[in-house]
Design a protein around this motif. Structure first.
Motif, PDB file in Angstrom:
ATOM      1  N   LYS A  60       0.848  -1.211   0.000  1.00 21.62           N
ATOM      2  CA  LYS A  60       0.000   0.000   0.000  1.00 21.62           C
ATOM      3  C   LYS A  60       0.877   1.252   0.000  1.00 21.62           C
ATOM      4  CE  LYS A  60      -2.998  -0.943   3.361  1.00 21.62           C
ATOM      5  NZ  LYS A  60      -4.045  -0.898   4.339  1.00 21.62           N
ATOM      6  N   GLN A  61       1.961   1.183   0.777  1.00 20.45           N
ATOM      7  CA  GLN A  61       2.878   2.339   0.844  1.00 20.45           C
ATOM      8  C   GLN A  61       3.538   2.589  -0.501  1.00 20.45           C
ATOM      9  OE1 GLN A  61       3.516   4.488   3.308  1.00 20.45           O
ATOM     10  NE2 GLN A  61       2.033   3.541   4.682  1.00 20.45           N
ATOM     11  N   MET A  62       3.596   1.556  -1.331  1.00 21.57           N
ATOM     12  CA  MET A  62       4.160   1.737  -2.681  1.00 21.57           C
ATOM     13  C   MET A  62       3.127   2.314  -3.623  1.00 21.57           C
ATOM     14  SD  MET A  62       6.186  -1.653  -3.755  1.00 21.57           S
ATOM     15  CE  MET A  62       6.955  -2.629  -2.544  1.00 21.57           C
ATOM     16  N   GLY A  63       1.947   2.573  -3.118  1.00 19.76           N
ATOM     17  CA  GLY A  63       0.908   3.155  -3.956  1.00 19.76           C
ATOM     18  C   GLY A  63       0.143   2.120  -4.772  1.00 19.76           C
ATOM     19  N   LEU A  64       0.214   0.859  -4.360  1.00 21.39           N
ATOM     20  CA  LEU A  64      -0.501  -0.187  -5.093  1.00 21.39           C
ATOM     21  C   LEU A  64      -1.844  -0.479  -4.397  1.00 21.39           C
ATOM     22  CD1 LEU A  64       2.531  -2.570  -5.716  1.00 21.39           C
ATOM     23  CD2 LEU A  64       1.546  -0.906  -7.306  1.00 21.39           C
ATOM     24  N   THR A  65      -2.780  -0.969  -5.178  1.00 19.09           N
ATOM     25  CA  THR A  65      -4.121  -1.233  -4.637  1.00 19.09           C
ATOM     26  C   THR A  65      -4.279  -2.713  -4.345  1.00 19.09           C
ATOM     27  OG1 THR A  65      -4.902   0.490  -6.106  1.00 19.09           O
ATOM     28  CG2 THR A  65      -6.586  -0.929  -5.138  1.00 19.09           C
ATOM     29  N   LEU A  66      -4.638  -3.017  -3.114  1.00 17.63           N
ATOM     30  CA  LEU A  66      -4.842  -4.423  -2.756  1.00 17.63           C
ATOM     31  C   LEU A  66      -6.058  -4.947  -3.510  1.00 17.63           C
ATOM     32  CD1 LEU A  66      -4.295  -4.256   1.106  1.00 17.63           C
ATOM     33  CD2 LEU A  66      -2.655  -4.971  -0.645  1.00 17.63           C
ATOM     34  N   PHE A  67      -5.904  -6.143  -4.074  1.00 24.17           N
ATOM     35  CA  PHE A  67      -6.985  -6.679  -4.902  1.00 24.17           C
ATOM     36  C   PHE A  67      -8.050  -7.379  -4.045  1.00 24.17           C
ATOM     37  CE2 PHE A  67      -8.581  -9.891  -8.106  1.00 24.17           C
ATOM     38  CZ  PHE A  67      -9.276  -8.956  -8.861  1.00 24.17           C
ATOM     39  N   ALA A  68      -7.595  -8.097  -3.032  1.00 23.25           N
ATOM     40  CA  ALA A  68      -8.543  -8.850  -2.196  1.00 23.25           C
ATOM     41  C   ALA A  68      -8.634  -8.171  -0.836  1.00 23.25           C
ATOM     42  CB  ALA A  68      -8.078 -10.291  -2.067  1.00 23.25           C
ATOM     43  N   GLU A  69      -8.860  -6.872  -0.856  1.00 24.57           N
ATOM     44  CA  GLU A  69      -8.707  -6.088   0.377  1.00 24.57           C
ATOM     45  C   GLU A  69      -9.631  -6.561   1.503  1.00 24.57           C
ATOM     46  OE1 GLU A  69      -8.765  -1.887  -0.119  1.00 24.57           O
ATOM     47  OE2 GLU A  69      -7.641  -1.687   1.765  1.00 24.57           O
ATOM     48  N   LYS A  70     -10.862  -6.948   1.149  1.00 22.99           N
ATOM     49  CA  LYS A  70     -11.825  -7.271   2.213  1.00 22.99           C
ATOM     50  C   LYS A  70     -11.628  -8.671   2.785  1.00 22.99           C
ATOM     51  CE  LYS A  70     -15.530  -4.283   0.638  1.00 22.99           C
ATOM     52  NZ  LYS A  70     -16.185  -4.491  -0.647  1.00 22.99           N
ATOM     53  N   SER A  71     -11.021  -9.553   2.013  1.00 18.94           N
ATOM     54  CA  SER A  71     -10.840 -10.915   2.548  1.00 18.94           C
ATOM     55  C   SER A  71      -9.498 -11.459   2.093  1.00 18.94           C
ATOM     56  CB  SER A  71     -11.972 -11.824   2.085  1.00 18.94           C
ATOM     57  OG  SER A  71     -12.219 -11.584   0.735  1.00 18.94           O
ATOM     58  N   PRO A  72      -8.425 -10.816   2.557  1.00 18.59           N
ATOM     59  CA  PRO A  72      -7.095 -11.242   2.112  1.00 18.59           C
ATOM     60  C   PRO A  72      -6.680 -12.567   2.750  1.00 18.59           C
ATOM     61  CG  PRO A  72      -6.910  -9.546   3.792  1.00 18.59           C
ATOM     62  CD  PRO A  72      -8.388  -9.738   3.552  1.00 18.59           C
ATOM     63  N   ALA A  73      -5.864 -13.292   2.032  1.00 19.21           N
ATOM     64  CA  ALA A  73      -5.337 -14.555   2.554  1.00 19.21           C
ATOM     65  C   ALA A  73      -4.106 -14.268   3.401  1.00 19.21           C
ATOM     66  CB  ALA A  73      -4.954 -15.447   1.381  1.00 19.21           C
ATOM     67  N   CYS A  74      -3.674 -15.259   4.191  1.00 12.81           N
ATOM     68  CA  CYS A  74      -2.434 -15.002   4.924  1.00 12.81           C
ATOM     69  C   CYS A  74      -1.225 -15.619   4.228  1.00 12.81           C
ATOM     70  CB  CYS A  74      -2.532 -15.375   6.390  1.00 12.81           C
ATOM     71  SG  CYS A  74      -2.852 -17.071   6.714  1.00 12.81           S
ATOM     72  N   GLY A  75      -1.446 -16.353   3.129  1.00 17.10           N
ATOM     73  CA  GLY A  75      -0.301 -16.904   2.411  1.00 17.10           C
ATOM     74  C   GLY A  75      -0.052 -16.246   1.062  1.00 17.10           C
ATOM     75  N   LEU A  76      -0.902 -15.315   0.691  1.00 16.18           N
ATOM     76  CA  LEU A  76      -0.789 -14.738  -0.660  1.00 16.18           C
ATOM     77  C   LEU A  76      -1.402 -13.345  -0.668  1.00 16.18           C
ATOM     78  CD1 LEU A  76      -0.314 -15.119  -3.766  1.00 16.18           C
ATOM     79  CD2 LEU A  76      -2.606 -16.099  -3.891  1.00 16.18           C
ATOM     80  N   THR A  77      -0.679 -12.405  -1.288  1.00 19.53           N
ATOM     81  CA  THR A  77      -1.209 -11.048  -1.424  1.00 19.53           C
ATOM     82  C   THR A  77      -1.246 -10.690  -2.896  1.00 19.53           C
ATOM     83  OG1 THR A  77      -0.273 -10.442   0.712  1.00 19.53           O
ATOM     84  CG2 THR A  77      -0.870  -8.624  -0.759  1.00 19.53           C
ATOM     85  N   SER A  78      -2.402 -10.218  -3.342  1.00 20.07           N
ATOM     86  CA  SER A  78      -2.487  -9.811  -4.752  1.00 20.07           C
ATOM     87  C   SER A  78      -2.743  -8.307  -4.819  1.00 20.07           C
ATOM     88  CB  SER A  78      -3.591 -10.576  -5.469  1.00 20.07           C
ATOM     89  OG  SER A  78      -4.787 -10.462  -4.746  1.00 20.07           O
ATOM     90  N   VAL A  79      -2.083  -7.655  -5.771  1.00 20.78           N
ATOM     91  CA  VAL A  79      -2.267  -6.204  -5.938  1.00 20.78           C
ATOM     92  C   VAL A  79      -2.522  -5.880  -7.399  1.00 20.78           C
ATOM     93  CG1 VAL A  79      -0.991  -5.132  -4.030  1.00 20.78           C
ATOM     94  CG2 VAL A  79       0.273  -5.986  -6.004  1.00 20.78           C
ATOM     95  N   LEU A  80      -3.331  -4.856  -7.594  1.00 19.34           N
ATOM     96  CA  LEU A  80      -3.544  -4.334  -8.943  1.00 19.34           C
ATOM     97  C   LEU A  80      -2.352  -3.460  -9.285  1.00 19.34           C
ATOM     98  CD1 LEU A  80      -7.286  -3.260  -8.861  1.00 19.34           C
ATOM     99  CD2 LEU A  80      -6.240  -4.841 -10.511  1.00 19.34           C
ATOM    100  N   LEU A  81      -1.862  -3.598 -10.484  1.00 20.31           N
ATOM    101  CA  LEU A  81      -0.720  -2.766 -10.886  1.00 20.31           C
ATOM    102  C   LEU A  81      -1.226  -1.436 -11.429  1.00 20.31           C
ATOM    103  CD1 LEU A  81       1.355  -5.595 -12.575  1.00 20.31           C
ATOM    104  CD2 LEU A  81       1.834  -4.445 -10.398  1.00 20.31           C
ATOM    105  N   PRO A  82      -0.400  -0.379 -11.349  1.00 16.24           N
ATOM    106  CA  PRO A  82      -0.813   0.913 -11.905  1.00 16.24           C
ATOM    107  C   PRO A  82      -1.076   0.761 -13.411  1.00 16.24           C
ATOM    108  CG  PRO A  82       1.255   1.076 -10.691  1.00 16.24           C
ATOM    109  CD  PRO A  82       0.941  -0.364 -10.775  1.00 16.24           C
ATOM    110  N   SER A  83      -1.992   1.578 -13.936  1.00 16.37           N
ATOM    111  CA  SER A  83      -2.409   1.385 -15.340  1.00 16.37           C
ATOM    112  C   SER A  83      -1.261   1.622 -16.320  1.00 16.37           C
ATOM    113  CB  SER A  83      -3.595   2.282 -15.659  1.00 16.37           C
ATOM    114  OG  SER A  83      -3.251   3.600 -15.328  1.00 16.37           O
ATOM    115  N   ASN A  84      -0.254   2.415 -15.911  1.00 16.79           N
ATOM    116  CA  ASN A  84       0.864   2.658 -16.846  1.00 16.79           C
ATOM    117  C   ASN A  84       1.942   1.563 -16.793  1.00 16.79           C
ATOM    118  OD1 ASN A  84       1.681   3.395 -14.276  1.00 16.79           O
ATOM    119  ND2 ASN A  84       3.094   4.973 -14.998  1.00 16.79           N
TER     120      ASN A  84
END
Ligand SMILES: Cc1ncc(COP(=O)(O)O)c(C=O)c1O
Length: 384
Positions: free
Chosen positions: A281-305
């Motif tokens: 989040k501090q890198m400015g990325l958006t968490l994809f599974a923000e409401k129900s994140p797993a504890c073994g895997l984090t997915s983020v949406l990449l910036p559009s550029n």
């Protein structure tokens, strides 16, 4: 330096890094599977697996990838034309659907937008929409999105509204997410070796409740006949040649987990997951599974550029760091950062720093925060 000597860091959600200690368990061995010595190890593995599944029943050990055990669940627990419900919120929900269709079940699908968790009320509607649902299939962790499904609530909903079997794919969740098979009323729990257990691919597991054992069907034609496996494996004998070296490694991995205590392992995964999410989040990325994140895997949406394909290639080729990307509509748009099994905290920090640097090179400006600092602060606060 030649690539051969550069450390490769795996952040993919399977296969995951394999500790040397586990590899050593098989290195100087030539096991023969029809010996009392091997039966003893095999049975010990079944008992340790049961412990980590929080179950009184001993799971079956199969030699296949995870999908083999998924298929064994479908073929042994359903009949042709049965009504089944499948929760589909990603690639692996889709896989349950494909398997059930391949075996002629009538699939009532609950479509869940990628990145979101299903709600028990959707499940109630699906259960009420047809008579006599035989089984409900879903994931614990939907690996394509990083969503941890509310397994306990979903299982309770199934039990409250039907007599269906609850069949859970925990291929990527087992060994990191907390899953209490008996307390939560799960009827079949499926997993594999190459994720949270830190082993190579090749073994899969399926545990069956008493209810599931009573409902075993007769339509397995040969390899995945769980009725036959249940008989033989009581004495540590699998029907066919098991992946012997992997079984030795499994014993080492499960001994480590049970000696440490799975509560502790799960707690560590949660602390790491929170610290990784904070850092991304501090890198400015958006968490994809923000409401129900797993504890073994984090997915983020990449910036559009940023082109995810290029980012993954740069990380793999320049830094020898392997992350997973998005699939289907999210190809090139998602990054999946796994921290399941036997990850190393300093490797994770290295992964975060490399990701931040490569993103910057591709034009994603961020505040220049020290992700290492963010990670350690968050992790230490959580793990005190
Ligand atoms: C949730 C889930 N289910 C099933 C599978 C399939 O397992 P395998 O590739 O071992 O057949 C995977 C693999 O990534 C998975 O993550």
């Amino acid at each position: 330096m030649s690539d051969e000597f550069r450390k490769q860091r795996l952040f993919s959600p399977g296969p995951t890094p394999i500790p040397l200690q586990f590899q050593m368990a098989a290195l100087d061995k030539n096991p023969y599977h029809r010996t009392q010595e091997f039966y003893t190890v095999f049975l010990k593995c079944r008992k340790l697996l049961a412990k980590v599944m929080y179950s009184k029943q001993l799971p079956l050990i199969l030699s296949s990838s995870g999908t083999g055990a998924l298929e064994s669940a479908v073929v042994n627990l359903t009949d042709e034309s049965d009504q089944v419900v499948v929760i589909n919120g990603g690639k692996f929900g889709q896989r349950w659907k494909q398997l059930c269709e391949a075996y002629g079940c009538n699939v009532n699908e609950i479509r869940v937008p990628w990145g979101e968790a299903p709600s028990p009320s959707d499940l109630v509607s699906a259960l009420n929409s047809v008579d006599n649902v035989k089984a409900v299939f879903f994931q614990s962790l939907e690996t394509s999105t990083g969503v941890a499904l509310p397994v306990k609530e979903l299982a309770k909903t199934v039990k409250d509204h039907s007599d269906a079997l609850v069949i859970v794919d925990a291929v990527s969740a087992f060994g990191s997410e907390m899953i209490k098979m008996d307390d939560w009323g799960l009827d079949a729990l499926v997993s594999g070796s190459q994720k949270g257990l830190g082993l190579p691919p090749g073994l899969s597991f399926i545990n069956l409740s008493e209810k599931a054992r009573m409902r075993l069907t007769k339509r397995s034609k040969f390899y995945f006949d769980l009725t036959r496996e249940l008989k033989g494996q009581d004495d540590g004998r699998s029907a066919f040649t098991p992946a012997t070296h992997l079984v030795l490694m499994l014993e080492r991995s499960l001994s480590y987990i049970t000696e440490t205590g799975f509560d502790e392992i799960n707690r560590k995964h949660q602390a790491v997951a929170e610290a990784v999410r904070e850092s991304l989040k501090q890198m400015g990325l958006t968490l994809f599974a923000e409401k129900s994140p797993a504890c073994g895997l984090t997915s983020v949406l990449l910036p559009s550029n940023v082109d995810g394909g290029i980012l993954l290639r740069e990380l793999a080729e320049k830094r020898r760091m392997v992350f997973a990307g998005g699939q289907d509509d999210y190809k090139g748009r998602l990054l999946r950062f796994a921290h399941m099994g036997y990850f190393d905290l300093d490797d994770i920090v290295a992964g975060l720093i490399a990701l931040q640097e490569e993103l910057q090179k591709l034009g994603h400006e961020n505040a220049g925060v020290s992700v290492a600092q963010v990670f350690w602060r968050s992790y230490r606060a959580r793990s005190l």
